[in-house]
Design a protein around this motif. Structure first.
Motif, mmCIF file in Angstrom:
data_model
loop_
_atom_site.group_PDB
_atom_site.id
_atom_site.type_symbol
_atom_site.label_atom_id
_atom_site.label_comp_id
_atom_site.label_asym_id
_atom_site.label_seq_id
_atom_site.Cartn_x
_atom_site.Cartn_y
_atom_site.Cartn_z
ATOM 1 N N VAL A 261 0.837 -1.199 0.000
ATOM 2 C CA VAL A 261 0.000 0.000 0.000
ATOM 3 C C VAL A 261 0.874 1.252 0.000
ATOM 4 C CG1 VAL A 261 -1.670 1.316 1.354
ATOM 5 C CG2 VAL A 261 -1.951 -1.143 1.087
ATOM 6 N N THR A 262 1.956 1.248 0.751
ATOM 7 C CA THR A 262 2.843 2.419 0.772
ATOM 8 C C THR A 262 3.444 2.678 -0.615
ATOM 9 O OG1 THR A 262 4.668 0.998 1.499
ATOM 10 C CG2 THR A 262 3.407 2.139 3.221
ATOM 11 N N ILE A 263 3.792 1.609 -1.332
ATOM 12 C CA ILE A 263 4.329 1.765 -2.690
ATOM 13 C C ILE A 263 3.259 2.339 -3.622
ATOM 14 C CG2 ILE A 263 5.194 0.507 -4.707
ATOM 15 C CD1 ILE A 263 6.497 -1.468 -2.732
ATOM 16 N N MET A 264 2.063 1.847 -3.470
ATOM 17 C CA MET A 264 0.971 2.266 -4.363
ATOM 18 C C MET A 264 0.564 3.715 -4.096
ATOM 19 S SD MET A 264 -1.247 -1.268 -4.277
ATOM 20 C CE MET A 264 -2.680 -0.535 -5.019
ATOM 21 N N LYS A 265 0.645 4.147 -2.861
ATOM 22 C CA LYS A 265 0.232 5.518 -2.538
ATOM 23 C C LYS A 265 1.159 6.561 -3.152
ATOM 24 C CE LYS A 265 -2.306 4.727 1.780
ATOM 25 N NZ LYS A 265 -2.333 4.945 3.251
ATOM 26 N N THR A 266 2.387 6.177 -3.420
ATOM 27 C CA THR A 266 3.348 7.126 -3.991
ATOM 28 C C THR A 266 3.263 7.215 -5.515
ATOM 29 O OG1 THR A 266 5.024 5.385 -4.066
ATOM 30 C CG2 THR A 266 4.961 6.774 -2.084
ATOM 31 N N SER A 267 2.488 6.357 -6.126
ATOM 32 C CA SER A 267 2.406 6.317 -7.593
ATOM 33 C C SER A 267 1.364 7.317 -8.093
ATOM 34 C CB SER A 267 2.036 4.918 -8.073
ATOM 35 O OG SER A 267 3.018 3.981 -7.695
ATOM 36 N N GLU A 268 1.707 7.978 -9.205
ATOM 37 C CA GLU A 268 0.792 8.925 -9.852
ATOM 38 C C GLU A 268 0.210 8.308 -11.129
ATOM 39 O OE1 GLU A 268 -0.139 11.703 -8.566
ATOM 40 O OE2 GLU A 268 1.237 11.660 -6.856
ATOM 41 N N PHE A 269 -0.560 9.109 -11.830
ATOM 42 C CA PHE A 269 -1.259 8.610 -13.007
ATOM 43 C C PHE A 269 -0.302 8.068 -14.066
ATOM 44 C CE2 PHE A 269 -2.551 9.579 -17.377
ATOM 45 C CZ PHE A 269 -3.676 8.764 -17.497
ATOM 46 N N ALA A 270 0.741 8.821 -14.393
ATOM 47 C CA ALA A 270 1.646 8.427 -15.483
ATOM 48 C C ALA A 270 2.746 7.484 -15.039
ATOM 49 C CB ALA A 270 2.265 9.664 -16.111
ATOM 50 N N ASP A 271 2.875 7.228 -13.738
ATOM 51 C CA ASP A 271 3.962 6.390 -13.245
ATOM 52 C C ASP A 271 3.709 4.921 -13.552
ATOM 53 O OD1 ASP A 271 5.144 8.659 -12.255
ATOM 54 O OD2 ASP A 271 4.327 8.411 -10.222
ATOM 55 N N ARG A 272 4.813 4.226 -13.692
ATOM 56 C CA ARG A 272 4.724 2.786 -13.887
ATOM 57 C C ARG A 272 4.658 2.116 -12.512
ATOM 58 N NH1 ARG A 272 6.102 -1.525 -17.202
ATOM 59 N NH2 ARG A 272 7.065 -3.259 -16.082
ATOM 60 N N PRO A 273 3.679 1.250 -12.274
ATOM 61 C CA PRO A 273 3.592 0.570 -10.965
ATOM 62 C C PRO A 273 4.809 -0.327 -10.714
ATOM 63 C CG PRO A 273 1.512 0.389 -12.156
ATOM 64 C CD PRO A 273 2.509 0.932 -13.132
ATOM 65 N N GLU A 274 5.123 -0.517 -9.485
ATOM 66 C CA GLU A 274 6.275 -1.336 -9.104
ATOM 67 C C GLU A 274 5.830 -2.799 -9.007
ATOM 68 O OE1 GLU A 274 9.281 -0.338 -8.876
ATOM 69 O OE2 GLU A 274 9.022 1.835 -8.882
ATOM 70 N N TYR A 275 5.639 -3.398 -10.170
ATOM 71 C CA TYR A 275 5.170 -4.792 -10.193
ATOM 72 C C TYR A 275 6.172 -5.731 -9.533
ATOM 73 C CZ TYR A 275 2.240 -2.858 -13.964
ATOM 74 O OH TYR A 275 1.373 -2.090 -14.699
ATOM 75 N N PHE A 276 7.435 -5.531 -9.851
ATOM 76 C CA PHE A 276 8.450 -6.460 -9.346
ATOM 77 C C PHE A 276 8.608 -6.349 -7.831
ATOM 78 C CE2 PHE A 276 12.981 -7.492 -8.472
ATOM 79 C CZ PHE A 276 12.897 -8.844 -8.744
ATOM 80 N N LYS A 277 8.546 -5.150 -7.305
ATOM 81 C CA LYS A 277 8.661 -4.974 -5.845
ATOM 82 C C LYS A 277 7.493 -5.658 -5.125
ATOM 83 C CE LYS A 277 11.381 -0.718 -5.680
ATOM 84 N NZ LYS A 277 11.434 0.693 -5.209
ATOM 85 N N ILE A 278 6.294 -5.487 -5.676
ATOM 86 C CA ILE A 278 5.132 -6.138 -5.061
ATOM 87 C C ILE A 278 5.274 -7.652 -5.124
ATOM 88 C CG2 ILE A 278 2.625 -6.432 -5.239
ATOM 89 C CD1 ILE A 278 2.530 -3.569 -6.400
ATOM 90 N N TYR A 279 5.778 -8.135 -6.252
ATOM 91 C CA TYR A 279 6.004 -9.574 -6.410
ATOM 92 C C TYR A 279 7.019 -10.066 -5.374
ATOM 93 C CZ TYR A 279 8.173 -13.753 -8.422
ATOM 94 O OH TYR A 279 8.718 -15.011 -8.601
ATOM 95 N N GLU A 280 8.062 -9.320 -5.166
ATOM 96 C CA GLU A 280 9.073 -9.724 -4.182
ATOM 97 C C GLU A 280 8.495 -9.784 -2.772
ATOM 98 O OE1 GLU A 280 13.463 -8.435 -5.799
ATOM 99 O OE2 GLU A 280 12.213 -6.881 -4.846
ATOM 100 N N ILE A 281 7.632 -8.819 -2.433
ATOM 101 C CA ILE A 281 7.026 -8.812 -1.091
ATOM 102 C C ILE A 281 6.171 -10.061 -0.879
ATOM 103 C CG2 ILE A 281 5.351 -7.600 0.366
ATOM 104 C CD1 ILE A 281 6.348 -4.990 -0.962
ATOM 105 N N LEU A 282 5.382 -10.415 -1.880
ATOM 106 C CA LEU A 282 4.482 -11.561 -1.739
ATOM 107 C C LEU A 282 5.244 -12.892 -1.784
ATOM 108 C CD1 LEU A 282 1.478 -10.392 -3.961
ATOM 109 C CD2 LEU A 282 1.786 -10.152 -1.493
ATOM 110 N N THR A 283 6.242 -13.002 -2.651
ATOM 111 C CA THR A 283 7.020 -14.252 -2.709
ATOM 112 C C THR A 283 7.856 -14.431 -1.433
ATOM 113 O OG1 THR A 283 8.714 -13.050 -3.962
ATOM 114 C CG2 THR A 283 7.132 -14.401 -5.210
ATOM 115 N N ALA A 284 8.275 -13.310 -0.846
ATOM 116 C CA ALA A 284 9.009 -13.408 0.429
ATOM 117 C C ALA A 284 8.101 -13.999 1.505
ATOM 118 C CB ALA A 284 9.514 -12.032 0.853
#
Length: 514
Positions: A261-284
């Motif tokens: 959620v903290t990663i997502m809150k910092t993202s704006e309309f034109a920004d690319r989402p941090e797919y890989f970071k989210i994936y790392e959090i869940l796989t961890a």
């Protein structure tokens, strides 16, 4: 019971599997505007899903789902387009058959899932969402009913369905990606329960907003979403912002999503989402729990009772951990304000308008060619028309003649009858005249005969002798001709000519028979 056969004209979709005849087998799902059927081809070799939607007169995005599925035809993380057509007011999209949706699984499981099942489904759904974004499209209506499992029971793939509310946000212009600039205000899209908080403010949606919907879907697999108890939709947006952190902290497992959620809150309309970071959090979290991709899912035993999965063996590509990591690390569509294109500049709308203009020009050219052909064939057509008119006139004349023939025949019969009547009358008149002529000629002959007899029987004027009677004279006077005695003279006088001829002879010249 007979099955209906759906005949549809193919619209040249560019796929390998094409058919225009589909036989519905069963109804899979039903919505407000659409119905999804399980169908098979005429030969029974292909099993697919047909989505039938009723289109309104003012429907703008008639081909959005077809365009998305065409762009995803090379993807291993998406369903593919098989056939597409319009029949009257209905749009028919035939696509890859999938397994049960997440909404069906939640109802079967009564929304009770283990941590490992939620984690693996969340990662696979995030992969499908990233794949859609990398092709330049937003879903904008992510919910449990639009997330489907694979038709292969042993597969762990997850697919996105129902792209009716999707929108193209990026496009590749000669090797360079450009992003669509946000609009000031947009109409509501998606569902009130799972849509992004920006949607409640009528703001333009980007890639990050699809991730907010993804987050709400998997939070609900563990706890009740607190903003859904409100009966006022306008309170959903503020409650999503204020109650999210409290909801995540209420469950130890859901606390895993706090860094997301903290990663997502910092993202704006034109920004690319941090797919890989989210994936790392869940796989961890998966490695911490000791969960493997091959572990059984909570719904495996329940789904065996129903025919959700295909009995036909399906060969699906199985990704290893390394391959899965590489897919999440791959960057296709970049993000940032520098990639935005002004609305007035060369962008999607202009490009589509140009394509539409080209299509219109092509249609005009076709119309011109058709008109030229019509002009070239006009004299021939006129000749043909004139000949047809002449034929019609001749036919009408023949018909009139056919109608007049019996009349003429009747007239001729009447004339013949009248002539025969006239002839008969003339014959009768002629016979009457002959009889009258005979009757007029008969008395004259009688008169002549009478006159001749008179001449013969005229008494001689002898001198009278007193007291002398001779037997000869007495006998002569008493002897008369038999004709005169039998035929007495007619009462009518003899004609004048005979009077003159029969003048009395002198007594000296008479001869007396003795």
């Amino acid at each position: 019971m007979t099955r209906n056969v759906i005949m549809a004209k193919n619209d040249n979709i560019g796929t390998d599997q094409k058919t225009s005849t589909w036989i519905p087998l069963a109804e899979i799902a039903k919505g407000d505007v659409s119905v999804v059927f399980k169908v098979t081809d005429a030969e029974g070799k292909i099993e697919a899903a047909m989505k039938v939607e009723k289109m309104g007169k003012e429907t703008k995005k008639k081909y959005i789902e077809r365009d998305i599925l065409e762009s995803l035809r090379d993807s291993t993380h998406s369903i593919h387009l098989i056939d597409f057509s319009f029949v009257n007011q209905y749009r028919m999209t035939v696509m890859t058959m999938v397994g049960p949706t997440l909404g069906v699984i939640k109802r079967l499981m009564r929304n009770k899932f283990s941590d490992s099942t939620i984690l693996r489904l969340a990662i696979r759904t995030l992969l499908a969402l990233k794949d859609l974004h990398e092709h330049g499209y937003l879903h904008r209506d992510l919910e449990p009913e639009n997330i489907a499992l694979s038709l292969c029971k042993s597969s762990r793939n997850v697919y996105l369905v129902d792209f009716g509310e999707a929108r193209q946000y990026a496009r590749n212009d000669n090797g360079k990606w450009i992003l669509r600039s946000p609009r000031n205000k947009i109409a509501f899209r998606g569902s009130v329960q799972y849509c992004s908080p920006k949607m409640h403010d009528s703001q333009e949606l980007g890639r990050i907003d699809d991730l907010w919907s993804w987050l709400y879907v998997f939070i609900e697999m563990r706890v009740f979403l607190p903003w859904t108890d409100s009966t006022f939709p306008f309170k959903y947006g503020p409650r999503k912002r204020s109650l999210l952190d409290e909801t995540l902290n209420s469950d130890p497992f859901l606390m895993t999503f706090l860094p997301v959620v903290t990663i997502m809150k910092t993202s704006e309309f034109a920004d690319r989402p941090e797919y890989f970071k989210i994936y790392e959090i869940l796989t961890a979290k998966m490695t911490e729990m000791g969960v493997k991709w091959t572990d059984p899912m909570d719904y495996d035993l329940i789904t065996e009772r129903d025919t959700f999965f295909s009995r036909i063996p399906i060969n699906e590509e199985k990704l290893t951990d390394e391959q899965l990591t590489a897919v999440f690390q791959e960057v296709v569509v970049p993000g940032g304000q520098q990639y935005l294109v002004d609305q007035k500049a060369y962008c999607f709308a202009v490009e589509k308008e140009k394509e539409k203009e080209k299509e219109k020009e092509k249609e005009k050219e076709k119309d011109v060619k058709i008109k030229k052909k019509e002009k070239d064939t006009e004299p021939e057509k006129e000749e043909v028309k004139e000949k047809e008119k002449e034929k019609k006139v001749e036919k009408n004349k023949e018909k009139e003649k056919d109608v007049e023939k019996p009349k003429e025949k009747a007239k001729e019969k009447e004339k013949r009858k009248s002539k025969e009547v006239i002839k008969e009358k003339e014959k009768k008149r002629g016979s009457q005249e002959k009889t009258t002529d005979k009757s007029t000629d008969a008395p004259s002959k009688n008169v002549v005969e009478k006159a001749t007899t008179k001449q013969k029987t005229v008494k001689p004027l002898l001198p009278k002798h007193k007291h002398t009677k001779t037997s000869s004279t007495s006998s002569a006077s008493h002897q008369t001709s038999p004709s005169v005695a039998e035929n007495p003279p007619p009462s009518m006088p003899p004609p004048r000519a005979l009077k003159q001829k029969l003048a009395p002879m002198t007594p000296g010249k008479q001869k007396i028979k003795t």
